[in-house]
Design a protein around this motif. Structure first.
Motif, PDB file in Angstrom:
ATOM      1  N   ASP A 137      10.865   5.861   8.270  1.00 16.13           N
ATOM      2  CA  ASP A 137      11.080   6.907   7.271  1.00 16.13           C
ATOM      3  C   ASP A 137      12.545   7.307   7.216  1.00 16.13           C
ATOM      4  O   ASP A 137      13.113   7.503   6.126  1.00 16.13           O
ATOM      5  CB  ASP A 137      10.226   8.128   7.608  1.00 16.13           C
ATOM      6  CG  ASP A 137       8.740   7.851   7.404  1.00 16.13           C
ATOM      7  OD1 ASP A 137       8.420   6.843   6.725  1.00 16.13           O
ATOM      8  OD2 ASP A 137       7.911   8.625   7.919  1.00 16.13           O
TER       9      ASP A 137
ATOM     10  N   LYS B 205      14.418   4.558   5.487  1.00  9.08           N
ATOM     11  CA  LYS B 205      14.163   4.570   4.039  1.00  9.08           C
ATOM     12  C   LYS B 205      14.981   5.653   3.351  1.00  9.08           C
ATOM     13  O   LYS B 205      15.535   5.444   2.271  1.00  9.08           O
ATOM     14  CB  LYS B 205      12.674   4.785   3.783  1.00  9.08           C
ATOM     15  CG  LYS B 205      11.819   3.556   4.047  1.00  9.08           C
ATOM     16  CD  LYS B 205      10.369   3.805   3.705  1.00  9.08           C
ATOM     17  CE  LYS B 205       9.521   2.548   3.907  1.00  9.08           C
ATOM     18  NZ  LYS B 205       8.096   2.778   3.597  1.00  9.08           N
TER      19      LYS B 205
ATOM     20  N   ILE C 169      13.670  -2.523   7.015  1.00  8.12           N
ATOM     21  CA  ILE C 169      12.563  -1.858   6.312  1.00  8.12           C
ATOM     22  C   ILE C 169      11.568  -2.893   5.803  1.00  8.12           C
ATOM     23  O   ILE C 169      10.353  -2.681   5.831  1.00  8.12           O
ATOM     24  CB  ILE C 169      13.108  -0.991   5.153  1.00  8.12           C
ATOM     25  CG1 ILE C 169      13.967   0.150   5.718  1.00  8.12           C
ATOM     26  CG2 ILE C 169      11.979  -0.420   4.310  1.00  8.12           C
ATOM     27  CD1 ILE C 169      14.706   0.940   4.657  1.00  8.12           C
TER      28      ILE C 169
ATOM     29  N   GLU D  49       8.863  -3.884   8.080  1.00 12.79           N
ATOM     30  CA  GLU D  49       7.809  -2.898   8.278  1.00 12.79           C
ATOM     31  C   GLU D  49       7.048  -2.593   6.985  1.00 12.79           C
ATOM     32  O   GLU D  49       6.214  -1.693   6.955  1.00 12.79           O
ATOM     33  CB  GLU D  49       8.420  -1.581   8.820  1.00 12.79           C
ATOM     34  CG  GLU D  49       9.246  -1.732  10.075  1.00 12.79           C
ATOM     35  CD  GLU D  49       8.412  -2.118  11.274  1.00 12.79           C
ATOM     36  OE1 GLU D  49       7.203  -1.814  11.256  1.00 12.79           O
ATOM     37  OE2 GLU D  49       8.961  -2.719  12.217  1.00 12.79           O
ATOM     38  N   SER D  50       7.369  -3.319   5.895  1.00 20.42           N
ATOM     39  CA  SER D  50       6.778  -3.012   4.581  1.00 20.42           C
ATOM     40  C   SER D  50       5.930  -4.178   4.107  1.00 20.42           C
ATOM     41  O   SER D  50       5.946  -5.275   4.681  1.00 20.42           O
ATOM     42  CB  SER D  50       7.884  -2.713   3.561  1.00 20.42           C
ATOM     43  OG  SER D  50       8.732  -1.685   4.025  1.00 20.42           O
ATOM     44  N   THR D  51       5.218  -3.926   2.977  1.00 20.34           N
ATOM     45  CA  THR D  51       4.414  -4.980   2.359  1.00 20.34           C
ATOM     46  C   THR D  51       5.332  -5.946   1.639  1.00 20.34           C
ATOM     47  O   THR D  51       6.521  -5.671   1.404  1.00 20.34           O
ATOM     48  CB  THR D  51       3.407  -4.375   1.379  1.00 20.34           C
ATOM     49  OG1 THR D  51       4.137  -3.697   0.336  1.00 20.34           O
ATOM     50  CG2 THR D  51       2.501  -3.373   2.085  1.00 20.34           C
TER      51      THR D  51
ATOM     52  N   GLU E 216       6.718  -4.419  -1.596  1.00 18.14           N
ATOM     53  CA  GLU E 216       7.812  -3.470  -1.352  1.00 18.14           C
ATOM     54  C   GLU E 216       9.075  -4.196  -0.929  1.00 18.14           C
ATOM     55  O   GLU E 216      10.185  -3.826  -1.333  1.00 18.14           O
ATOM     56  CB  GLU E 216       7.387  -2.481  -0.274  1.00 18.14           C
ATOM     57  CG  GLU E 216       6.300  -1.518  -0.720  1.00 18.14           C
ATOM     58  CD  GLU E 216       5.822  -0.650   0.444  1.00 18.14           C
ATOM     59  OE1 GLU E 216       6.130  -1.008   1.600  1.00 18.14           O
ATOM     60  OE2 GLU E 216       5.164   0.371   0.198  1.00 18.14           O
ATOM     61  N   ALA E 217       8.912  -5.238  -0.131  1.00 18.79           N
ATOM     62  CA  ALA E 217      10.082  -6.013   0.309  1.00 18.79           C
ATOM     63  C   ALA E 217      10.755  -6.685  -0.882  1.00 18.79           C
ATOM     64  O   ALA E 217      11.995  -6.681  -1.000  1.00 18.79           O
ATOM     65  CB  ALA E 217       9.667  -7.048   1.343  1.00 18.79           C
TER      66      ALA E 217
END
Length: 1380
Positions: A697, A700, A763, A766-768, A771-772
């Motif tokens: 977080d 981000k 990030i 750690e993201s889908t 999202e990436a």
């Protein structure tokens, strides 16, 4: 010549030689002691090995292990992976304390160690470590083995210093340790005497020492010959070289006697062999020597001589005492008494040294023999009597001389008094302090007594009474002694008091340190230790106290040395001060480090307690949260990183405490950590995905902020680029400022872009995927925007800067024009008003004249302006011409780039500005029709200038590209040349060397990587060129060249790698080794499968030993193959490396199988040898028992041949004791048989049958002996009954005879009647006795005694029977006679 060479050597040369010899001796000692230690540590379970003596003794672990093996005792030891120095010092201290607690085999007193302390061992100081090892070897091997030699008893009194110097009480601090020399001297002399005896018996050689006497190796062979003559041919030994003899002796001792090989021939065959190393090795032979008591008779003879001398000396002392006593009580005058005293004193001094020598302890426990004790007692009594007589003679002098004599006697006693060193240094210091005060009080009257004595000495009388001159002279000499030594004595006493004060502080600090560097307990106990430390060290200011004591001692020592004047005493005192300083330096460092250690332990306890408590509470809450919703878990585990840190801190503190605390606390900590870590591991596997939620977080948010900042910057920049601009000087200047601001912010934005690129990748992990992809799309868009900003800002800024100067000039000219126009309008208006007046015409004429003059000036100005214009034009054209020539110049690109860069960087805009200004000024004065031509020329030159400025950067860029291309091609050619060289040298130098050179040349910093960098730079430069520029195709050409180069490099390397030449030597040795393994396997299998018997045992054992030696030797071959393969694999292909690796793995496996098979065969042979040995031992024991039983049986037969019953009973008792011993030995043998070694049951049938036959024989002999013993016991009981009966009869005969004589003497008729009654009664009793006598005869004939004894008893019985018969006849006759 030799003398001159020796004289020419400098002290430094001599010191260097001495240092070199010392270093060589140290190396030999280190090697010998290491082998000795390893020979004992091999007996430990599990075994240990010392590789580097000085390093491996630092932690004290292996030192304690060695002492455990040598003593058979279990010693506590601090161990651990992270063993701190403080614990290492504790281990070493424990070892030294253990040594000091041991008693000397000679003196019976504790072992004293000097100059060896824990910190020196922990620092690995070579001399100290070697000294400690020598102490251990001396006491645990040399002294132990030599203590059984009888000749030691005659050596104790004459022991001398051999290898070290015993420090006196004034020179050595007690907390350091050094072996007392006397013991060492005893051990060395005993060992040397034994070696001399053994070697002298065998070869007649003279062994003088443990140095050069052993260099030839003959002495070693002599000792071996004495142990087992069949092993050595002494005649052959004498004809060989030293090295051959030494090698042969060491090999025989190792293989045949099992004596570890501690020495190498090169260690002994030197000018000065190391004595301690040779002593260590020679002492091992004592364990194998068959009769170490061979010198017994000689020792006994010496003992008899010593006892005779002591008895003679005791007789002399007793006679001397009697004479002395008589002389004391003899009445005579003072002169005669003193002369008599002097006579006895002279005899006393003559005998004193001899008696002191005779009364030195001879026994190992330091005790005197009975004769010595009696002599010493008598001598002490005589000494006391003589000194008392001397004191009485002084006191008997007339006053005040008698008083002076008594004082003088007390002063002499005080000055000669020895200081009794107590166990505690503080007690010794207090004792010295008391004596010092007493001596000061006593000696303060020295001057007064000396003056009084001087007056008497001059007059030779006291109050007219003459004094014996000899006694007076003696007193004068004694006064001189007291006067000259009293000051020095007091100085020495002061020094000794302070010395022991300082030593007590050192001992106290050491004892405290030992109590502080233990394995710690709970926090409370550590806190108490810290309080104790603070109280002892800081509150009592221990360091200040020690420093004050040391400084006072230092001053006192200086004054004492100055007063004494003895060089030796000064050296001793300074040695003590230096050693104490060094010891305190080490000790103080250790003591000072204690506080930080204790505080660190307490800190870890606090950290551990806090983290455990908080972590346990959190774990309980966290385990409950596992059943909650996803959002709740995410919110709860947001601070998981914090608890990860807490968990790590808990483990760090816990592990530290486990290493530093005692076993019980460590066990509790380990259990607690095990439980908590188990709970943590289970929980973390469930929630580890939340560990980075909070961090993600945060990343981000940072990412969004940076993206917003970059987007705003790009949007604002693009807006400024695209916004229409009203051309004016002010607007352009503002635009330039904005563009410069953009230029300054671009590097910052680049840095931010790189940062958020990394953040975006983190990030994305750690993201889908969706999202990436969005993140990367945003980053790509930002990169395009920033690229456009960078590409647009620089050209726009340049153009704006170029436009600013003409705009400034334009605005100035326009302002001037408007000003002139205003003035003209004003003039026209005035003229129109004044034209109407004629009066003004004249004024106008004058004005016209004036204007004419002004016009003239204007023309001159115009000429000047024209000239200025032409000059600036010529200068500008020159610059343009030079620049154009530069653009067209050909040559070395690098050189042109350097010159042209310098030229164009110095190209001045002012040349153009000056030309334009001159043009503007000239334009103002030229007619309109001329202005057009001028402007055309100006435009042409201006265009040339602009073209030049536009072409110059591209020109320089072309030159830069050309220069880089040349460098690129040069590197390519260098690489090609290297490849050609490698190809040519392969046949000559071998592929392995060339591959290494190839790798070095074509490493990451090699020319081909430099080519890539240059190519990358060329590409970056070419991107700046226009699309249609032919130079832009340069990277393609370079790419092709680089690709070809890489292909050539790869091809050459592949060719080198595949070259088989490098494997030849390896393959040869591999094949030999493999064949050897196969052959040895076959040989061992044959041995294993074949039957072993006593006939071929030695041959099989020798073959297996040869294989073991070969295995040891070829183990190095395997190591070489592994090392060589590792090297070759680096220069080989993957497939070949894999194949060779598999082959070597298989070879290693085969070698391991061989060693396993060899161990099995060795164990089998060992078991067989044990079985054979067991059989021999059992056989020997059985034969001994049979022999003993048979001897006992034979001796028992003699019991019945003894002359009397008592002697027979004593012999029976001895016989029974002997049979008990035989029975005990039999039980031991049966127990030994019950504990037979594994495999003993596998003895060959003949061996088993032989033992069984012996067992049966023993059982038969035992059974026969027991029957014999029972028979003898029965016979002796009968004999005892016979003797009892015989004694009864004999006693009766004796009593009857005396009574008979008594009652025959009657005096009256009444008495006759009474006597007759008595005679009648005696007759009846005699009849009973006659029956007993008859039974005696019968018993004597039935007793199974020897013929002689039986005949004797029968004679005794018959004699008694006859006496009884005679008594009966006598009584009967007398009775008849009296009755008639």
């Amino acid at each position: 010549m030799a003398a001159s060479r020796a004289a020419s050597r400098s002290p430094r040369d001599i010191a260097n030689v001495m240092q070199r010899l010392q270093d060589e001796q140290e190396i030999v000692q280190k090697r010998t002691f290491t082998k000795w230690i390893n020979s004992h540590l091999a007996k430990r379970k599990p075994p240990m090995v010392v590789d580097d003596l000085f390093e491996d003794m630092k932690d004290g672990v292996k030192l304690l292990a060695l002492l455990e093996v040598l003593s058979g005792q279990k010693l506590p030891c601090e161990q651990g992976r992270r063993l701190k120095r403080i614990h290492a010092v504790a281990n070493i201290g424990r070892a030294l304390n253990f040594l000091e607690g041991r008693k000397s085999m000679y003196r019976g007193s504790p072992i004293k160690l000097v100059n060896i302390n824990s910190t020196d061992i922990a620092d690995g100081r070579p001399s100290i470590v070697l000294g400690l090892m020598w102490t251990i070897i001396l006491y645990f091997q040399i002294e132990e083995l030599t203590s059984n030699l009888p000749q030691l008893q005659s050596l104790s009194s004459s022991a001398s210093s051999l290898d070290s110097v015993v420090s006196s009480e004034t020179t050595s601090p007690p907390s350091k340790r050094k072996v007392a020399t006397k013991i060492q001297g005893n051990a060395k002399k005993a060992l040397l005497k034994w070696a001399q005896c053994v070697a002298g018996k065998q070869t007649g050689i003279e062994v003088k020492d443990f140095g050069r006497s052993w260099r030839s190796g003959v002495a070693f062979h002599s000792v071996i010959h004495a142990i087992q003559p069949s092993l050595v041919d002494l005649e052959r030994v004498k004809g060989r070289s030293n090295r051959e003899n030494l090698e042969d002796a060491f090999a025989i001792a190792e293989t045949q006697l099992g004596i570890p090989r501690l020495l190498d021939p090169e260690d002994v065959d030197v000018d000065k062999p190391d004595e301690k190393s040779i002593m260590t090795y020679v002492a091992q032979f004592l364990k194998h020597y068959p009769d170490i008591h061979s010198a017994g008779p000689e020792g006994q003879e010496n003992d008899r001589e010593d006892r005779l001398i002591l008895k003679e000396m005791k007789v002399w002392i007793e006679q001397f005492e009697r004479d002395l006593t008589r002389a004391q009580v003899t009445e005579s005058n003072l002169q005669d008494k003193y002369q008599s005293f002097k006579h006895f004193r002279i005899q006393y001094e003559i005998k004193r040294k001899q008696i002191e020598h005779l009364t030195q302890p001879l026994h190992r426990d330091g005790k005197l023999s009975l004769d010595q004790a009696l002599v010493k007692q008598s001598w002490d009594r005589v000494s006391s009597r003589l000194f008392d007589w001397h004191s009485q003679l002084d006191k008997s002098l007339p006053a005040p001389l008698g008083t002076i004599g008594a004082w003088l006697y007390r002063a002499e006693v005080a000055l000669k008094e020895e200081i009794a060193v107590q166990q505690a240094h503080e007690e010794t210091a207090n004792t010295i302090q008391r004596k010092l005060e007493q001596h000061k009080d006593l000696l303060q009257n020295t001057d007064a007594h000396k003056r009084a004595f001087h007056e008497i000495y001059q007059t030779r009388s006291v109050n007219g009474i003459p004094v014996p001159p000899d006694q007076l002279e003696d007193m004068a000499e004694r006064f001189q002694f007291v006067s000259s030594t009293s000051a020095l004595h007091l100085r020495k006493m002061e020094f000794l008091e302070l010395k022991y004060r300082l030593l007590s502080l050192l001992v106290l600090a050491e004892s405290k340190l030992k109590s502080w560097i233990i394995k710690y307990g709970r926090r409370e106990s550590v806190e108490l230790l810290l309080q104790n430390y603070i109280s002892f060290i800081e509150n009592s200011k221990f360091f200040d106290q020690y420093e004050v004591t040391y400084q006072i001692l230092k001053q006192t020592a200086e004054m004492y040395i100055k007063a004494d004047g003895s060089v030796e005493e000064a050296e001793n005192v300074m040695k003590f001060m230096n050693e104490t300083t060094a010891q305190w330096r080490n000790l103080s460092v250790e003591v000072r480090s204690v506080r930080s250690m204790l505080e660190e332990v307490i800190s870890n306890w606090d950290r551990y307690g806090n983290t455990v408590a908080s972590l346990q509470a959190w774990l309980e809450d966290a385990e409950k949260m596992l059943n909650q919703s996803e959002n709740a878990k995410k919110d709860f585990f947001r601070n998981l990183p914090h608890w990860i840190q807490q968990h790590t801190a808990m483990n760090d503190a816990g592990n530290f405490l486990i290493e530093t605390c005692d076993e019980m606390v460590s066990r509790d900590l380990k259990q607690q950590l095990l439980l908590l870590n188990g709970r943590w591991r289970e929980l973390f596997m469930e929630v580890k995905q939340y560990a980075r939620a909070d961090e993600v977080d945060r990343m981000k948010k940072e990412y969004m902020d940076c993206v917003s900042t970059l987007s705003d910057f790009a949007t604002e920049a693009h807006k400024k680029f695209a916004e229409p601009l009203e051309v004016s000087f002010i607007n352009v200047k503002l635009l330039i400022q904005d563009l410069e601001d953009v230029e300054q912010r671009i590097p910052v934005m680049d840095a931010q872009y790189k940062m958020i690129t990394k953040t975006a990748h983190l990030i994305a992990k750690e993201s889908t995927q969706e999202e990436a992809n969005e993140l990367f799309s945003t980053m790509s868009r930002l990169k395009e925007q920033l690229t456009k900003v960078k590409e647009g800002s620089s050209p726009l800024l340049y153009e704006s800067q170029q436009l600013l100067i003409p705009l400034e000039e334009l605005e100035k000219q326009m302002t001037s024009f408007y000003d002139s126009l205003g003035k003209i309008n004003e003039i026209i208006a005035v003229l129109e008003r004044e034209a109407q007046s004629s009066a003004l015409f004249k004024q106008k004429h004058q004005n016209m004249v004036k204007k004419t003059g002004d016009w003239k000036k204007h023309v001159e100005t115009n000429s000047r302006l024209m000239k200025k214009f032409e000059e600036s034009r010529a200068e500008l054209e020159k610059v343009l011409q030079v620049a154009q020539e530069g653009l067209e110049e050909k040559g070395d690109p690098e050189e042109l780039l350097r010159r042209h860069t310098e030229f164009f960087s110095q190209l001045d805009q002012r040349v153009l500005n000056a030309f334009l200004k001159a043009c503007d000024e000239l334009t103002d004065i030229l007619p309109e029709q001329e202005q057009q031509g001028l402007q055309e020329a100006v435009r042409k030159l201006h265009k040339q200038w602009k073209d030049l400025q536009g072409e110059a950067p591209y020109h320089l860029l072309h030159l830069k590209i050309a220069a880089e291309k040349n460098k690129f091609l040069a590197s390519v050619e260098e690489c090609k040349a290297e490849l050609n060289r490698e190809t040519k040298l392969v046949p000559q130098e071998g592929s392995e060397k060339i591959i290494k050179e190839h790798r070095i040349f074509f490493s990451d910093k090699g020319p081909h990587h430099l080519c890539e960098k240059r190519l990358q730079l060329i590409e970056e430069l070419c991107v700046k060129l226009s699309v249609r520029d032919p130079v832009r195709d340069t990277p393609a050409t370079c790419h092709t060249a680089l690709k070809e180069l890489k292909a050539a490099i790869d091809a050459t390397y592949a060719k080198l790698v595949e070259d088989p030449d490098k494997w030849k030597h390896y393959a040869s040795r591999f094949s030999e080794f493999s064949s050897w393994i196969s052959a040895r396997k076959t040989q061992l299998k044959g041995i294993k499968d074949a039957a072993i018997d006593t006939a071929n045992q030695s041959e099989v054992k020798r073959a297996v030993e040869e294989i073991r030696n070969d295995v040891t030797t070829n183990g190095e071959t395997l190591s070489w193959l592994k090392s060589r393969l590792k090297t070759l694999l680096e220069v080989s292909s993957e497939s070949e490396a894999e194949q060779r690796g598999d082959e070597q793995a298989q070879l290693s496996s085969s070698f391991k199988e061989l060693t396993t098979l060899l161990s099995e065969v060795e164990k089998m042979i060992s078991n067989f040898g044990e079985c054979v040995q067991y059989k021999e031992i059992v056989k020997s024991s059985l034969e001994e028992l049979i022999s003993g039983s048979q001897e006992a049986k034979d001796e028992a037969e003699k019991i019945l041949d003894t002359e009397n019953l008592f002697e027979a009973q004593q012999l029976l008792l001895r016989h029974q004791q002997k049979t008990k011993m035989i029975s005990a030995k039999k039980r031991d043998l049966q127990q030994q048989i019950g504990q037979a070694p594994q495999g003993a049951g596998g003895l060959a049938d003949p061996g088993r049958e032989e033992l069984q036959k012996l067992e049966k024989t023993l059982a038969s002999v035992e059974h026969s002996r027991e029957r014999q013993e029972r028979r003898i016991q029965v016979t002796l009981r009968k004999w005892e009954r016979f003797e009892t009966n015989k004694e009864t009869v004999v006693r009766y005969l004796f009593q009857t005879g005396s009574s008979h004589e008594r009652f025959l003497s009657f005096s009256s008729l009444e008495s006759l009647s009474s006597e007759l009654e008595q005679t009648k009664e005696f007759s009846k009793r005699t009849e009973n006795i006659a029956v007993q006598a008859e039974n005696l005869v019968k018993e004597a004939s039935e007793l199974p005694l020897g013929p002689k004894n039986k005949q004797l008893l029968q004679q005794q019985a018959k004699s008694i029977k006859e006496q009884v018969k005679k008594l009966e006849d006598t009584l009967e006759e007398e009775y008849v006679l009296h009755k008639s």
